[in-house]
Design a protein around this motif. Structure first.
Motif, PDB file in Angstrom:
ATOM      1  N   LYS A   1     -10.677  11.367  -7.034  1.00 38.03           N
ATOM      2  CA  LYS A   1     -10.143  10.960  -8.336  1.00 38.03           C
ATOM      3  C   LYS A   1     -10.555   9.514  -8.657  1.00 38.03           C
ATOM      4  O   LYS A   1     -10.973   9.211  -9.780  1.00 38.03           O
ATOM      5  CB  LYS A   1      -8.617  11.070  -8.322  1.00 38.03           C
ATOM      6  N   ALA A   2     -10.436   8.654  -7.682  1.00 38.37           N
ATOM      7  CA  ALA A   2     -10.838   7.257  -7.897  1.00 38.37           C
ATOM      8  C   ALA A   2     -12.321   7.184  -8.216  1.00 38.37           C
ATOM      9  O   ALA A   2     -12.744   6.500  -9.152  1.00 38.37           O
ATOM     10  CB  ALA A   2     -10.513   6.421  -6.665  1.00 38.37           C
ATOM     11  N   GLY A   3     -13.121   7.913  -7.449  1.00 43.62           N
ATOM     12  CA  GLY A   3     -14.566   7.876  -7.637  1.00 43.62           C
ATOM     13  C   GLY A   3     -14.976   8.399  -9.000  1.00 43.62           C
ATOM     14  O   GLY A   3     -15.810   7.791  -9.690  1.00 43.62           O
ATOM     15  N   ILE A   4     -14.391   9.515  -9.402  1.00 45.53           N
ATOM     16  CA  ILE A   4     -14.739  10.109 -10.704  1.00 45.53           C
ATOM     17  C   ILE A   4     -14.290   9.184 -11.837  1.00 45.53           C
ATOM     18  O   ILE A   4     -15.020   8.978 -12.813  1.00 45.53           O
ATOM     19  CB  ILE A   4     -14.134  11.527 -10.808  1.00 45.53           C
ATOM     20  N   THR A   5     -13.105   8.601 -11.682  1.00 46.17           N
ATOM     21  CA  THR A   5     -12.621   7.637 -12.684  1.00 46.17           C
ATOM     22  C   THR A   5     -13.598   6.474 -12.837  1.00 46.17           C
ATOM     23  O   THR A   5     -13.938   6.070 -13.953  1.00 46.17           O
ATOM     24  CB  THR A   5     -11.247   7.078 -12.248  1.00 46.17           C
ATOM     25  N   ALA A   6     -14.043   5.953 -11.709  1.00 48.02           N
ATOM     26  CA  ALA A   6     -14.977   4.824 -11.752  1.00 48.02           C
ATOM     27  C   ALA A   6     -16.261   5.206 -12.475  1.00 48.02           C
ATOM     28  O   ALA A   6     -16.742   4.483 -13.360  1.00 48.02           O
ATOM     29  CB  ALA A   6     -15.280   4.337 -10.336  1.00 48.02           C
ATOM     30  N   LYS A   7     -16.807   6.349 -12.098  1.00 50.33           N
ATOM     31  CA  LYS A   7     -18.082   6.766 -12.699  1.00 50.33           C
ATOM     32  C   LYS A   7     -17.948   6.975 -14.209  1.00 50.33           C
ATOM     33  O   LYS A   7     -18.840   6.599 -14.978  1.00 50.33           O
ATOM     34  CB  LYS A   7     -18.573   8.054 -12.031  1.00 50.33           C
ATOM     35  N   GLU A   8     -16.849   7.564 -14.644  1.00 50.12           N
ATOM     36  CA  GLU A   8     -16.623   7.783 -16.081  1.00 50.12           C
ATOM     37  C   GLU A   8     -16.621   6.466 -16.851  1.00 50.12           C
ATOM     38  O   GLU A   8     -16.965   6.408 -18.017  1.00 50.12           O
ATOM     39  CB  GLU A   8     -15.281   8.478 -16.307  1.00 50.12           C
ATOM     40  N   PRO A  10      -9.517  -8.571  -3.788  1.00 48.34           N
ATOM     41  CA  PRO A  10      -9.414  -7.210  -3.267  1.00 48.34           C
ATOM     42  C   PRO A  10      -8.092  -6.554  -3.654  1.00 48.34           C
ATOM     43  O   PRO A  10      -7.075  -7.234  -3.789  1.00 48.34           O
ATOM     44  CB  PRO A  10      -9.438  -7.432  -1.750  1.00 48.34           C
ATOM     45  N   VAL A  11      -8.104  -5.247  -3.834  1.00 48.33           N
ATOM     46  CA  VAL A  11      -6.841  -4.517  -3.888  1.00 48.33           C
ATOM     47  C   VAL A  11      -7.044  -3.193  -3.155  1.00 48.33           C
ATOM     48  O   VAL A  11      -8.038  -2.504  -3.344  1.00 48.33           O
ATOM     49  CB  VAL A  11      -6.331  -4.305  -5.335  1.00 48.33           C
ATOM     50  N   MET A  12      -6.122  -2.901  -2.235  1.00 46.81           N
ATOM     51  CA  MET A  12      -6.169  -1.651  -1.494  1.00 46.81           C
ATOM     52  C   MET A  12      -5.052  -0.750  -2.040  1.00 46.81           C
ATOM     53  O   MET A  12      -3.887  -1.166  -2.076  1.00 46.81           O
ATOM     54  CB  MET A  12      -5.902  -1.906  -0.007  1.00 46.81           C
ATOM     55  N   ALA A  13      -5.414   0.441  -2.456  1.00 47.08           N
ATOM     56  CA  ALA A  13      -4.422   1.413  -2.913  1.00 47.08           C
ATOM     57  C   ALA A  13      -5.047   2.781  -2.755  1.00 47.08           C
ATOM     58  O   ALA A  13      -6.199   2.974  -3.156  1.00 47.08           O
ATOM     59  CB  ALA A  13      -4.047   1.152  -4.369  1.00 47.08           C
ATOM     60  N   HIS A  14      -4.333   3.700  -2.141  1.00 48.72           N
ATOM     61  CA  HIS A  14      -4.929   4.984  -1.776  1.00 48.72           C
ATOM     62  C   HIS A  14      -4.133   6.165  -2.297  1.00 48.72           C
ATOM     63  O   HIS A  14      -4.525   7.311  -2.097  1.00 48.72           O
ATOM     64  CB  HIS A  14      -4.981   5.085  -0.247  1.00 48.72           C
ATOM     65  N   ASP A  15      -2.994   5.917  -2.942  1.00 49.32           N
ATOM     66  CA  ASP A  15      -2.136   7.035  -3.314  1.00 49.32           C
ATOM     67  C   ASP A  15      -2.676   7.724  -4.563  1.00 49.32           C
ATOM     68  O   ASP A  15      -3.041   7.072  -5.535  1.00 49.32           O
ATOM     69  CB  ASP A  15      -0.710   6.534  -3.544  1.00 49.32           C
ATOM     70  N   ILE A  16      -2.672   9.047  -4.520  1.00 48.67           N
ATOM     71  CA  ILE A  16      -3.222   9.851  -5.623  1.00 48.67           C
ATOM     72  C   ILE A  16      -2.594   9.458  -6.970  1.00 48.67           C
ATOM     73  O   ILE A  16      -3.259   9.513  -8.005  1.00 48.67           O
ATOM     74  CB  ILE A  16      -3.031  11.366  -5.323  1.00 48.67           C
ATOM     75  N   ASN A  17      -1.329   9.032  -6.941  1.00 48.93           N
ATOM     76  CA  ASN A  17      -0.648   8.699  -8.196  1.00 48.93           C
ATOM     77  C   ASN A  17      -1.049   7.340  -8.771  1.00 48.93           C
ATOM     78  O   ASN A  17      -0.645   7.014  -9.877  1.00 48.93           O
ATOM     79  CB  ASN A  17       0.872   8.697  -7.999  1.00 48.93           C
ATOM     80  N   GLU A  18      -1.759   6.535  -8.024  1.00 50.09           N
ATOM     81  CA  GLU A  18      -2.096   5.238  -8.600  1.00 50.09           C
ATOM     82  C   GLU A  18      -3.579   4.879  -8.591  1.00 50.09           C
ATOM     83  O   GLU A  18      -3.959   3.874  -9.189  1.00 50.09           O
ATOM     84  CB  GLU A  18      -1.248   4.103  -8.007  1.00 50.09           C
ATOM     85  N   VAL A  19      -4.416   5.693  -7.947  1.00 51.42           N
ATOM     86  CA  VAL A  19      -5.830   5.294  -7.867  1.00 51.42           C
ATOM     87  C   VAL A  19      -6.508   5.269  -9.229  1.00 51.42           C
ATOM     88  O   VAL A  19      -7.387   4.435  -9.477  1.00 51.42           O
ATOM     89  CB  VAL A  19      -6.653   6.163  -6.881  1.00 51.42           C
ATOM     90  N   GLU A  20      -6.127   6.159 -10.137  1.00 52.62           N
ATOM     91  CA  GLU A  20      -6.797   6.187 -11.443  1.00 52.62           C
ATOM     92  C   GLU A  20      -6.554   4.869 -12.190  1.00 52.62           C
ATOM     93  O   GLU A  20      -7.493   4.237 -12.672  1.00 52.62           O
ATOM     94  CB  GLU A  20      -6.296   7.365 -12.271  1.00 52.62           C
ATOM     95  N   GLU A  21      -5.309   4.445 -12.235  1.00 57.54           N
ATOM     96  CA  GLU A  21      -4.992   3.179 -12.905  1.00 57.54           C
ATOM     97  C   GLU A  21      -5.625   1.988 -12.204  1.00 57.54           C
ATOM     98  O   GLU A  21      -6.131   1.062 -12.834  1.00 57.54           O
ATOM     99  CB  GLU A  21      -3.477   2.956 -12.926  1.00 57.54           C
ATOM    100  N   THR A  28       0.857  -1.198   0.000  1.00 61.92           N
ATOM    101  CA  THR A  28       0.000   0.000   0.000  1.00 61.92           C
ATOM    102  C   THR A  28       0.881   1.232   0.000  1.00 61.92           C
ATOM    103  O   THR A  28       0.911   2.008   0.953  1.00 61.92           O
ATOM    104  CB  THR A  28      -0.962   0.047   1.208  1.00 61.92           C
ATOM    105  N   LEU A  29       1.566   1.397  -1.091  1.00 62.79           N
ATOM    106  CA  LEU A  29       2.564   2.438  -1.249  1.00 62.79           C
ATOM    107  C   LEU A  29       1.969   3.847  -1.141  1.00 62.79           C
ATOM    108  O   LEU A  29       0.941   4.121  -1.729  1.00 62.79           O
ATOM    109  CB  LEU A  29       3.158   2.255  -2.654  1.00 62.79           C
ATOM    110  N   SER A  30       2.638   4.697  -0.376  1.00 61.25           N
ATOM    111  CA  SER A  30       2.332   6.132  -0.393  1.00 61.25           C
ATOM    112  C   SER A  30       3.521   6.846  -1.014  1.00 61.25           C
ATOM    113  O   SER A  30       4.673   6.545  -0.670  1.00 61.25           O
ATOM    114  CB  SER A  30       2.153   6.684   1.027  1.00 61.25           C
ATOM    115  N   VAL A  31       3.256   7.801  -1.885  1.00 60.02           N
ATOM    116  CA  VAL A  31       4.359   8.516  -2.526  1.00 60.02           C
ATOM    117  C   VAL A  31       5.278   9.142  -1.469  1.00 60.02           C
ATOM    118  O   VAL A  31       6.504   9.185  -1.641  1.00 60.02           O
ATOM    119  CB  VAL A  31       3.834   9.565  -3.542  1.00 60.02           C
TER     120      VAL A  31
END
Lengths: 268, 268, 268
Positions: free
Chosen positions: B81-88, B45-56, A70-73
């Motif tokens: 960002k994750a939420g908007i990506t999902a909705k799109e 499951p995959v947990m990832a919260h960093d702004i640089n990877e949530v879109e991917e 769960t990498l953080s930048v």
């Protein structure tokens, strides 16, 4: 291979006597299980990820795990600093490139760790190995979906390129360095049904590597998880599932001893 | 309702066959249980919260959970960002507004997620529903202390305003959208005595929603947790408490099948 | 001491009736276990660490735990803000200086918390006590390796200096303030083999302290963990290890009652 099982048994006794400190920069999903797996084996875990303390913490450790689950930048510099500190001091470094390829950031961080830290051991699954070797491969989250065909060659190639021990876990497990290749036939499919068993394996590998030999450490850690997975599964009764299995896995690591290693270990 | 139970059963089979990837931006208290609940059901499951990877990460997922249980201000943009990506991309979004109302920041983040993401499903407790509907209500941490009176109307009003499926868990559970309202009578009071059972429910809801229908997904996830809570409680023996119950809950999710859903499901 | 056990029993009943909210700024390794231990005792846990919400969250709580187990530099102001908020409002603060001395940052943060917050209770192990008292001592990760000789005097000295209740857990446990000193003979060596049992003890201490007396709260929390560790160990069967023990520990906290406290409590 009887000698290797004997040697692994001696490493286990060493761990239980010396309780090596295993510094783990890891993810918040499996951190608790990694700590308990480390304790169950007989080592002493410490989790610390802040850039201001990783140098001191690593310096006192007998092995270091770098797990990017769960990498953080914000923590990337800490991974590198801890890794470089360990290498400077001859402390073995185990790199677990969780989910590499799933995002560009993970791939870049993995590259940076490989280049700047030069880990002693890389513990990964088949999808991750493909990504690290620049093979085209589908990536779906953190679980492996890649074919295991041809992985011996791939792991060897990667071991040569990185000068590391490469431990690839899967249906059968493989541990490879420039000269040696060991296959481990222990394990159970349910190990893929519990989160963090790969991370726990890396923690066990680091604990064994603390006993002094990266290749044997990698084989021992992977073997220990495989055997304990098998035994945990064997002891389950009808209505039990992965909840109970996860708990028993820790029990089996705790109960692991030289007789069990020699009786159940299937390496070739 | 027999048809609905049949439909939920089919969704379960779909999950087990397709192992959908469920991206979860969640809290560090229950992350491990959420991952294991997701795996126990059959999803990945995959947990990832960093702004640089949530879109991917979100782009590759079949459903997204946004859970604000241990919110960091630094991660707020990643939720959006994750939420908007999902909705799109038409990926269903489950929002779990843990502890909304307990602090201004949580309330503001919840508002932002509702406005900018427009989640497909909102899974909450009665206190959280009151806060989200701007009702005056006492808030104490993350556990619900609100009366459940009048919640059908409130949930319907909120579903109409947000255009989302609203799943309110409590003594009886309620799933509402603009047109439908389902009551679920499964569950056990002990589900309120284990941390993160609400979060786990949201993970199950997301896994079912990945199978293609937000309303049925919400009913199915809530129902699954209710049935598994009941069965986990039934199997306990005299000296067991919430430690064992928590483990058995994962076992029951793992053992869940079509027969159990049809035999135990109490929906109306 | 019969009166003290009776008083502790009354506090337990108070917790179960009032379900006090226990705000915990803690580490991601043991956060889940701390939440479940708190729930098992009968209190209501909430974990929140963000600088923007700790003031509000603490204000609504009946006790606060500051645990620096996986410290991030970004969160240091939140520890201080939460602590100061609690003290201003008369909410008891339990400080758990996990791993103090292992790094300079932890030592400095501990000093800042002691100076600026003035915690009501300090729950630590013997290595941590030595560090906090500026004694020279070897530090290895977060587990205690210090001798317990002379700790009564040291704890008393520290209690006088900090004006806090000092609870030192180890082979025997000690709770000291300016005037009182209590020794607790409950517990089991396996409590040192599971990660986070110290953290869980601090959560129990905070829950009991919420009932209104810091000294009794500290004795009660330490005693509860000791008794539950003993009983959890007693119920284990042959093939069980620390995995099962950890689960049973939560079961025993859940099953704890006045009769058990009076029957098993060994304080002097």
């Amino acid at each position: 291979m009887v000698e290797l099982l004997e040697e692994i048994s001696q490493k286990l006794l060493w761990i239980r006597k010396n309780r090596p400190l295993i510094h783990q920069i890891t993810n918040y999903v499996s951190a608790n299980d990694c700590a308990n797996a480390t304790l169950a084996l007989g080592a002493s875990p410490v989790m610390a990820h802040d850039i201001n303390e990783v140098e001191e913490m690593t310096s006192k450790a007998s092995a270091l795990v770098l797990n990017i689950g769960t990498l953080s930048v914000a923590n990337i510099p800490a991974y590198l600093k801890a890794g470089i500190t360990a290498k400077e001091r001859g402390i073995p470094v185990v790199f677990d490139p969780v989910g590499v390829g799933a995002t560009k950031q993970r791939t870049e961080v993995a590259k940076a760790i490989l280049a700047d830290v030069q880990p002693d051991i890389i513990r990964c699954n088949m999808t991750e190995l493909n990504v690290l070797c620049h093979r085209k491969v589908a990536v779906k989250g953190v679980d492996s979906i890649a074919s295991e065909a041809g992985r011996g060659e791939l792991a060897r190639e990667f071991a040569e390129k990185t000068n590391a021990v490469v431990a690839v876990t899967g249906k059968t497990d493989l541990v490879v360095d420039k000269k040696n290749m060991i296959t481990i036939e222990n394990g159970d499919e349910w190990l893929t049904r519990v989160t963090g068993t790969g991370c726990m394996t890396s923690a066990l590998v680091a604990s064994f590597a603390a006993a002094g030999n990266a290749f044997i450490g990698a084989v021992a850690g992977v073997l220990a998880m495989g055997i304990c997975g098998e035994l945990a599964k064997l002891r389950l009764t009808e209505n039990e599932g992965i909840g109970t299995f996860r708990m028993r896995l820790i029990d089996e690591i705790f109960q692991l001893n030289c007789d069990i290693i020699k009786k159940y270990g299937k390496i070739s």
